[in-house]
Design a protein around this motif. Structure first.
Motif, PDB file in Angstrom:
ATOM      1  N   ILE A  97      12.109 146.490 -27.852  1.00 42.66           N
ATOM      2  CA  ILE A  97      11.684 145.000 -28.095  1.00 42.66           C
ATOM      3  C   ILE A  97      10.397 144.918 -27.334  1.00 42.66           C
ATOM      4  N   GLY A  98       9.473 144.544 -27.902  1.00 40.09           N
ATOM      5  CA  GLY A  98       8.155 144.432 -27.429  1.00 40.09           C
ATOM      6  C   GLY A  98       7.797 142.873 -26.977  1.00 40.09           C
ATOM      7  N   GLN A  99       7.472 141.901 -27.707  1.00 39.41           N
ATOM      8  CA  GLN A  99       6.933 140.603 -27.606  1.00 39.41           C
ATOM      9  C   GLN A  99       7.350 139.735 -28.606  1.00 39.41           C
ATOM     10  N   ALA A 100       7.164 138.323 -28.340  1.00 42.03           N
ATOM     11  CA  ALA A 100       7.824 137.329 -29.258  1.00 42.03           C
ATOM     12  C   ALA A 100       6.451 136.114 -29.163  1.00 42.03           C
ATOM     13  N   SER A 101       6.437 135.431 -30.121  1.00 41.08           N
ATOM     14  CA  SER A 101       5.892 134.022 -29.948  1.00 41.08           C
ATOM     15  C   SER A 101       6.984 132.864 -29.941  1.00 41.08           C
ATOM     16  N   GLN A 102       6.725 131.893 -29.320  1.00 41.71           N
ATOM     17  CA  GLN A 102       7.681 130.834 -29.373  1.00 41.71           C
ATOM     18  C   GLN A 102       7.274 129.501 -29.049  1.00 41.71           C
ATOM     19  N   SER A 103       7.844 128.561 -30.014  1.00 45.86           N
ATOM     20  CA  SER A 103       7.352 127.203 -30.035  1.00 45.86           C
ATOM     21  C   SER A 103       8.434 126.308 -29.494  1.00 45.86           C
ATOM     22  N   ILE A 104       8.053 125.119 -28.636  1.00 40.98           N
ATOM     23  CA  ILE A 104       9.347 124.429 -28.210  1.00 40.98           C
ATOM     24  C   ILE A 104       8.755 122.921 -28.495  1.00 40.98           C
ATOM     25  N   GLU A 105       9.732 122.113 -28.967  1.00 44.54           N
ATOM     26  CA  GLU A 105       9.485 120.969 -29.096  1.00 44.54           C
ATOM     27  C   GLU A 105      10.748 119.859 -28.959  1.00 44.54           C
ATOM     28  N   ALA A 106      10.709 118.565 -28.472  1.00 40.41           N
ATOM     29  CA  ALA A 106      11.731 117.641 -28.425  1.00 40.41           C
ATOM     30  C   ALA A 106      12.174 117.124 -29.685  1.00 40.41           C
ATOM     31  N   GLY A 107      13.591 116.762 -29.728  1.00 42.03           N
ATOM     32  CA  GLY A 107      14.067 116.287 -30.928  1.00 42.03           C
ATOM     33  C   GLY A 107      15.376 115.730 -30.593  1.00 42.03           C
ATOM     34  N   LEU A 108      15.926 115.243 -31.510  1.00 36.08           N
ATOM     35  CA  LEU A 108      17.422 114.461 -31.492  1.00 36.08           C
ATOM     36  C   LEU A 108      18.637 115.031 -32.130  1.00 36.08           C
ATOM     37  N   ALA A 109      19.700 115.350 -31.676  1.00 35.29           N
ATOM     38  CA  ALA A 109      20.689 115.898 -32.131  1.00 35.29           C
ATOM     39  C   ALA A 109      21.355 115.406 -33.371  1.00 35.29           C
ATOM     40  N   SER A 110      21.496 116.252 -34.301  1.00 36.53           N
ATOM     41  CA  SER A 110      22.171 115.753 -35.887  1.00 36.53           C
ATOM     42  C   SER A 110      23.489 115.621 -35.646  1.00 36.53           C
ATOM     43  N   THR A 111      24.391 114.855 -36.476  1.00 36.91           N
ATOM     44  CA  THR A 111      25.612 114.754 -36.244  1.00 36.91           C
ATOM     45  C   THR A 111      26.302 116.168 -36.241  1.00 36.91           C
ATOM     46  N   ASP A 112      26.225 117.077 -36.824  1.00 44.64           N
ATOM     47  CA  ASP A 112      26.627 118.335 -36.861  1.00 44.64           C
ATOM     48  C   ASP A 112      26.327 119.016 -35.506  1.00 44.64           C
ATOM     49  N   GLU A 113      25.160 118.957 -35.015  1.00 38.20           N
ATOM     50  CA  GLU A 113      24.698 119.664 -33.796  1.00 38.20           C
ATOM     51  C   GLU A 113      25.287 119.003 -32.578  1.00 38.20           C
ATOM     52  N   ALA A 114      25.342 117.587 -32.767  1.00 37.61           N
ATOM     53  CA  ALA A 114      26.023 116.751 -31.524  1.00 37.61           C
ATOM     54  C   ALA A 114      27.653 117.595 -31.722  1.00 37.61           C
ATOM     55  N   GLU A 115      28.199 117.388 -32.560  1.00 38.94           N
ATOM     56  CA  GLU A 115      29.717 117.695 -32.601  1.00 38.94           C
ATOM     57  C   GLU A 115      29.945 119.218 -31.888  1.00 38.94           C
ATOM     58  N   LEU A 116      28.846 120.246 -32.401  1.00 38.10           N
ATOM     59  CA  LEU A 116      29.188 121.586 -31.920  1.00 38.10           C
ATOM     60  C   LEU A 116      28.844 121.598 -30.492  1.00 38.10           C
ATOM     61  N   LEU A 117      27.762 121.006 -29.725  1.00 39.81           N
ATOM     62  CA  LEU A 117      27.418 120.958 -28.517  1.00 39.81           C
ATOM     63  C   LEU A 117      28.224 119.931 -27.568  1.00 39.81           C
ATOM     64  N   GLN A 118      28.889 119.249 -28.120  1.00 42.28           N
ATOM     65  CA  GLN A 118      29.689 118.418 -27.296  1.00 42.28           C
ATOM     66  C   GLN A 118      29.128 117.161 -26.657  1.00 42.28           C
ATOM     67  N   ILE A 119      28.093 116.522 -27.403  1.00 40.24           N
ATOM     68  CA  ILE A 119      27.275 115.517 -26.996  1.00 40.24           C
ATOM     69  C   ILE A 119      27.200 114.515 -27.913  1.00 40.24           C
ATOM     70  N   GLU A 120      26.856 113.260 -27.342  1.00 37.87           N
ATOM     71  CA  GLU A 120      26.982 112.050 -28.285  1.00 37.87           C
ATOM     72  C   GLU A 120      25.601 112.096 -29.059  1.00 37.87           C
ATOM     73  N   GLU A 121      25.829 111.425 -30.133  1.00 36.47           N
ATOM     74  CA  GLU A 121      24.556 111.263 -31.362  1.00 36.47           C
ATOM     75  C   GLU A 121      24.245 109.681 -31.281  1.00 36.47           C
ATOM     76  N   PRO A 122      22.858 109.581 -30.999  1.00 38.97           N
ATOM     77  CA  PRO A 122      21.960 110.552 -30.828  1.00 38.97           C
ATOM     78  C   PRO A 122      21.740 111.262 -29.412  1.00 38.97           C
ATOM     79  N   SER A 123      21.488 112.322 -29.107  1.00 38.09           N
ATOM     80  CA  SER A 123      20.973 112.868 -27.699  1.00 38.09           C
ATOM     81  C   SER A 123      19.842 113.647 -27.686  1.00 38.09           C
ATOM     82  N   ALA A 124      18.999 113.880 -26.842  1.00 38.63           N
ATOM     83  CA  ALA A 124      17.729 114.462 -26.814  1.00 38.63           C
ATOM     84  C   ALA A 124      18.213 116.172 -26.854  1.00 38.63           C
TER      85      ALA A 124
END
Length: 239
Positions: A176-203
């Motif tokens: 493995i050599g290198q990577a490019s990566q982007s990061i941004e803020a968002g709100l968890a979707s209903t499915d994401e909130a359920e999988l991550l065990q957080i409330e919707e909407p959470s950052a």
């Protein structure tokens, strides 16, 4: 406990009081705080005032909510340096934490044009699509959706992706050599909130990574959704 003649709003006074209790150790990471009803009784204020104070503490990362369970004191955020290319498993092990996976999906698919283009694939070339929940000390930390060219990893199996993909790649004599990566803020979707065990909407933190072998060949596209209450990124900048 509250000074109703103070210019500081009542909800802000409650915030400071709860912060103080956390700093003094009255509430420790993982501990539940009293319910809204109990706090209303303790501070002799309206439920709306208590709710505003708790919501602000959740937004600031001192507290977190779990659906159907209550509100808890947050643990210290895991800090990830932006320098260096490491896997989630390597990150957690380096912190003395136990990494874990829950496999949601493993299949060979024809990728979208965008994914195929990033991986340098021809039309109709297949990829392995791997979707996993990533755990640290048995707590959900992130959701990862990974696309890997099947021609690079023809022997990839479900058993392999239960562990570290980067360890597997190294075992295939690929570097493995290198990577490019982007990061941004968002709100968890209903499915994401359920999988991550957080409330919707959470950052949440939305991360996309395109990684390359030392030969310059792209070998993965990863879309990750991290809990913002448990994860933060750090970079060192020199002039």
């Amino acid at each position: 406990m509250l000074n109703k003649k103070s210019p500081l709003p009542l909800y802000a006074q409650i915030e400071e009081n709860i912060k103080g209790q956390i700093q003094e150790g009255a509430f420790k990471p993982g501990d539940p705080i009293p319910s809204e009803r109990e706090l209303t009784s303790t501070y002799q204020v309206s439920r709306m005032t208590v709710r505003q104070a708790v919501l602000n503490l959740v937004k600031n990362g001192l507290l977190y909510r779990e659906k159907g369970k209550g509100t808890f004191v947050s643990e210290e955020k895991i800090e990830q340096p932006l320098q260096g290319l490491t896997s989630f498993t390597e990150d957690m092990r380096s912190r003395g934490m136990e990494p874990g996976n829950e496999l949601i999906s493993f299949e060979r698919v024809i990728p979208s044009f965008d994914i195929a283009d990033k991986l340098g694939l021809e039309i109709q070339e297949e990829v392995f699509f791997v979707k996993r929940i990533r755990y640290a000390d048995h707590k959900p930390m992130a959701i990862e959706s990974t696309y890997l060219p099947s021609k690079l990893f023809p022997a990839l199996t479900e058993q392999v992706v239960q562990g570290s993909l980067y360890d597997y790649i190294a075992s295939q004599m690929l570097i493995i050599g290198q990577a490019s990566q982007s990061i941004e803020a968002g709100l968890a979707s209903t499915d994401e909130a359920e999988l991550l065990q957080i409330e919707e909407p959470s950052a949440v933190l939305k991360i996309e990574r395109l990684s390359y072998l030392t030969t310059g060949t792209p070998f993965e596209v990863v879309h990750s959704t991290y809990r913002a209450d448990r994860y933060k990124f750090r970079s060192e900048i020199k002039r």
